[in-house]
Design a protein around this motif. Sequence first.
Motif, PDB file in Angstrom:
ATOM      1  N   ALA A  75       0.846  -1.191   0.000  1.00  0.00           N
ATOM      2  CA  ALA A  75       0.000   0.000   0.000  1.00  0.00           C
ATOM      3  C   ALA A  75       0.884   1.243   0.000  1.00  0.00           C
ATOM      4  O   ALA A  75       2.010   1.233   0.455  1.00  0.00           O
ATOM      5  N   GLY A  76       0.336   2.327  -0.531  1.00  0.00           N
ATOM      6  CA  GLY A  76       1.075   3.581  -0.464  1.00  0.00           C
ATOM      7  C   GLY A  76       1.561   4.049  -1.820  1.00  0.00           C
ATOM      8  O   GLY A  76       1.056   3.609  -2.844  1.00  0.00           O
ATOM      9  N   PRO A  77       2.510   5.000  -1.824  1.00  0.00           N
ATOM     10  CA  PRO A  77       3.399   5.355  -0.721  1.00  0.00           C
ATOM     11  C   PRO A  77       2.707   6.056   0.445  1.00  0.00           C
ATOM     12  O   PRO A  77       1.737   6.775   0.251  1.00  0.00           O
ATOM     13  N   LEU A  78       3.250   5.799   1.639  1.00  0.00           N
ATOM     14  CA  LEU A  78       2.803   6.459   2.851  1.00  0.00           C
ATOM     15  C   LEU A  78       3.773   7.586   3.185  1.00  0.00           C
ATOM     16  O   LEU A  78       4.894   7.614   2.679  1.00  0.00           O
ATOM     17  N   GLY A  79       3.350   8.486   4.059  1.00  0.00           N
ATOM     18  CA  GLY A  79       4.199   9.588   4.457  1.00  0.00           C
ATOM     19  C   GLY A  79       5.564   9.114   4.921  1.00  0.00           C
ATOM     20  O   GLY A  79       5.656   8.193   5.738  1.00  0.00           O
ATOM     21  N   GLY A  80       6.630   9.718   4.384  1.00  0.00           N
ATOM     22  CA  GLY A  80       7.993   9.332   4.717  1.00  0.00           C
ATOM     23  C   GLY A  80       8.619   8.370   3.736  1.00  0.00           C
ATOM     24  O   GLY A  80       9.840   8.233   3.681  1.00  0.00           O
ATOM     25  N   ASP A  81       7.805   7.666   2.939  1.00  0.00           N
ATOM     26  CA  ASP A  81       8.338   6.719   1.962  1.00  0.00           C
ATOM     27  C   ASP A  81       9.033   7.453   0.822  1.00  0.00           C
ATOM     28  O   ASP A  81       8.646   8.572   0.451  1.00  0.00           O
ATOM     29  N   SER A  82      10.030   6.810   0.227  1.00  0.00           N
ATOM     30  CA  SER A  82      10.747   7.381  -0.915  1.00  0.00           C
ATOM     31  C   SER A  82      10.937   6.296  -1.964  1.00  0.00           C
ATOM     32  O   SER A  82      11.611   5.287  -1.713  1.00  0.00           O
ATOM     33  N   TYR A  83      10.330   6.489  -3.132  1.00  0.00           N
ATOM     34  CA  TYR A  83      10.411   5.534  -4.227  1.00  0.00           C
ATOM     35  C   TYR A  83      11.144   6.179  -5.403  1.00  0.00           C
ATOM     36  O   TYR A  83      11.050   7.380  -5.633  1.00  0.00           O
ATOM     37  N   ALA A  84      11.856   5.354  -6.169  1.00  0.00           N
ATOM     38  CA  ALA A  84      12.543   5.846  -7.361  1.00  0.00           C
ATOM     39  C   ALA A  84      12.440   4.817  -8.468  1.00  0.00           C
ATOM     40  O   ALA A  84      12.547   3.610  -8.228  1.00  0.00           O
ATOM     41  N   LEU A 104      -2.517   4.980  -4.725  1.00  0.00           N
ATOM     42  CA  LEU A 104      -3.197   5.681  -3.639  1.00  0.00           C
ATOM     43  C   LEU A 104      -2.147   6.209  -2.671  1.00  0.00           C
ATOM     44  O   LEU A 104      -1.470   5.434  -1.986  1.00  0.00           O
ATOM     45  N   VAL A 105      -1.990   7.522  -2.620  1.00  0.00           N
ATOM     46  CA  VAL A 105      -0.998   8.159  -1.755  1.00  0.00           C
ATOM     47  C   VAL A 105      -1.646   8.420  -0.405  1.00  0.00           C
ATOM     48  O   VAL A 105      -2.656   9.123  -0.310  1.00  0.00           O
ATOM     49  N   LEU A 106      -1.047   7.864   0.661  1.00  0.00           N
ATOM     50  CA  LEU A 106      -1.650   7.890   1.995  1.00  0.00           C
ATOM     51  C   LEU A 106      -0.785   8.655   2.986  1.00  0.00           C
ATOM     52  O   LEU A 106       0.432   8.788   2.790  1.00  0.00           O
ATOM     53  N   PRO A 107      -1.388   9.158   4.057  1.00  0.00           N
ATOM     54  CA  PRO A 107      -0.591   9.837   5.090  1.00  0.00           C
ATOM     55  C   PRO A 107       0.196   8.824   5.911  1.00  0.00           C
ATOM     56  O   PRO A 107      -0.171   7.649   5.999  1.00  0.00           O
ATOM     57  N   GLY A 108       1.284   9.287   6.511  1.00  0.00           N
ATOM     58  CA  GLY A 108       2.045   8.462   7.435  1.00  0.00           C
ATOM     59  C   GLY A 108       1.750   8.852   8.861  1.00  0.00           C
ATOM     60  O   GLY A 108       1.114   9.874   9.134  1.00  0.00           O
ATOM     61  N   ALA A 109       2.239   8.063   9.797  1.00  0.00           N
ATOM     62  CA  ALA A 109       1.948   8.308  11.206  1.00  0.00           C
ATOM     63  C   ALA A 109       2.532   9.625  11.689  1.00  0.00           C
ATOM     64  O   ALA A 109       1.948  10.313  12.526  1.00  0.00           O
ATOM     65  N   GLY A 110       3.702  10.017  11.122  1.00  0.00           N
ATOM     66  CA  GLY A 110       4.357  11.221  11.614  1.00  0.00           C
ATOM     67  C   GLY A 110       4.122  12.464  10.790  1.00  0.00           C
ATOM     68  O   GLY A 110       4.679  13.520  11.077  1.00  0.00           O
ATOM     69  N   GLY A 111       3.321  12.369   9.741  1.00  0.00           N
ATOM     70  CA  GLY A 111       3.048  13.529   8.894  1.00  0.00           C
ATOM     71  C   GLY A 111       4.160  13.876   7.932  1.00  0.00           C
ATOM     72  O   GLY A 111       4.144  14.957   7.332  1.00  0.00           O
ATOM     73  N   ASP A 112       5.160  12.981   7.761  1.00  0.00           N
ATOM     74  CA  ASP A 112       6.266  13.263   6.855  1.00  0.00           C
ATOM     75  C   ASP A 112       5.810  13.207   5.398  1.00  0.00           C
ATOM     76  O   ASP A 112       4.807  12.573   5.058  1.00  0.00           O
ATOM     77  N   ARG A 113       6.600  13.857   4.527  1.00  0.00           N
ATOM     78  CA  ARG A 113       6.295  13.858   3.098  1.00  0.00           C
ATOM     79  C   ARG A 113       6.801  12.577   2.444  1.00  0.00           C
ATOM     80  O   ARG A 113       7.902  12.114   2.739  1.00  0.00           O
ATOM     81  N   SER A 114       6.002  12.025   1.559  1.00  0.00           N
ATOM     82  CA  SER A 114       6.455  10.919   0.713  1.00  0.00           C
ATOM     83  C   SER A 114       6.928  11.487  -0.621  1.00  0.00           C
ATOM     84  O   SER A 114       6.582  12.604  -0.992  1.00  0.00           O
ATOM     85  N   HIS A 115       7.727  10.685  -1.340  1.00  0.00           N
ATOM     86  CA  HIS A 115       8.323  11.190  -2.565  1.00  0.00           C
ATOM     87  C   HIS A 115       8.454  10.061  -3.577  1.00  0.00           C
ATOM     88  O   HIS A 115       8.854   8.956  -3.232  1.00  0.00           O
ATOM     89  N   MET A 116       8.093  10.360  -4.816  1.00  0.00           N
ATOM     90  CA  MET A 116       8.296   9.442  -5.933  1.00  0.00           C
ATOM     91  C   MET A 116       9.133  10.176  -6.974  1.00  0.00           C
ATOM     92  O   MET A 116       8.773  11.273  -7.421  1.00  0.00           O
ATOM     93  N   SER A 117      10.275   9.598  -7.355  1.00  0.00           N
ATOM     94  CA  SER A 117      11.174  10.215  -8.322  1.00  0.00           C
ATOM     95  C   SER A 117      11.340   9.270  -9.505  1.00  0.00           C
ATOM     96  O   SER A 117      11.723   8.114  -9.336  1.00  0.00           O
ATOM     97  N   ILE A 118      11.050   9.777 -10.716  1.00  0.00           N
ATOM     98  CA  ILE A 118      11.112   8.958 -11.922  1.00  0.00           C
ATOM     99  C   ILE A 118      12.008   9.647 -12.943  1.00  0.00           C
ATOM    100  O   ILE A 118      11.795  10.818 -13.274  1.00  0.00           O
ATOM    101  N   ASP A 119      13.019   8.939 -13.414  1.00  0.00           N
ATOM    102  CA  ASP A 119      13.937   9.457 -14.427  1.00  0.00           C
ATOM    103  C   ASP A 119      13.880   8.565 -15.657  1.00  0.00           C
ATOM    104  O   ASP A 119      14.047   7.339 -15.553  1.00  0.00           O
TER     105      ASP A 119
END
Length: 277
Positions: A75-84, A104-119
Amino acid sequence: MSDSSLLKMPTRSTGAMFARAALSSGLAANGRDSRVETLRSDGPLVLRKSNPKGPEPLTQRRHGVARVALAAGTAGPLGGDSYALDVHVGAGSTLVLLEVSAMLVLPGAGGDRSHMSIDVTVEEGATFVWWAEPIIAARRCNHRHDVRIALAEGARMILREEMILGRHGETPGDFTSRLRITRAGAALYDQQLSFGPSADGWNGAAVLGHGRAVGSIIAVEPDWEEAPPPALPYHQDAVLTPLAGPGVAIGAVASDSLELRRLLTQGLNELGPPWAI
């Protein structure tokens, strides 16, 4: 080659997941057909070869294309996750990248930002078709989505991107998307969109208004070098616009994902063969 491995556990403080996937294509030994040369993925990003049932749409009805499907392993990404995700389309080859389901982009427990980077790199004479499914910005999410595409002068490409502002009946979280495309090193397209509680003016008449879905199709065709398709506002909420180069941008805002897909497909059909689907 193909392998799959789950990336390490999340950091202790946030439980974040870090994942990287890589995909490349090249020409087969016969010099005509394309093949997948690299296929590596981590748990949250699952890449799998996919066999076409006939000539591939949007590739000038070519046979022998490399075709890959991207699925979510978690599931996710959740807050704090980083995908590339790294994609390389080798010279003369044709790669079709499909997606199995919406993200489906979901919140994380700590409110951190998630990020998806595609090159993405598309070499000379290559064709890249990326038919993405929608990204849904769920309530309280905080996500940044960055896509960078570098095209050779003789490369051909078409991609679709769709963003949905929350699930049914909910307000969206914070979401920022940026798509940057260069051709032969020169800027061709650069667009950033932000919406959600922390963004100013996104729901005003000049941006999304009352729309709950927004998306675009970008097509780049070297044959349009001298004469790209003309601008065409084919609907009150959708327009086809030539780029400063051999390409067009089709943009639409809609009340829901179904209407958005209909408007984008209508714009694609306005281009006629071989783009019409």
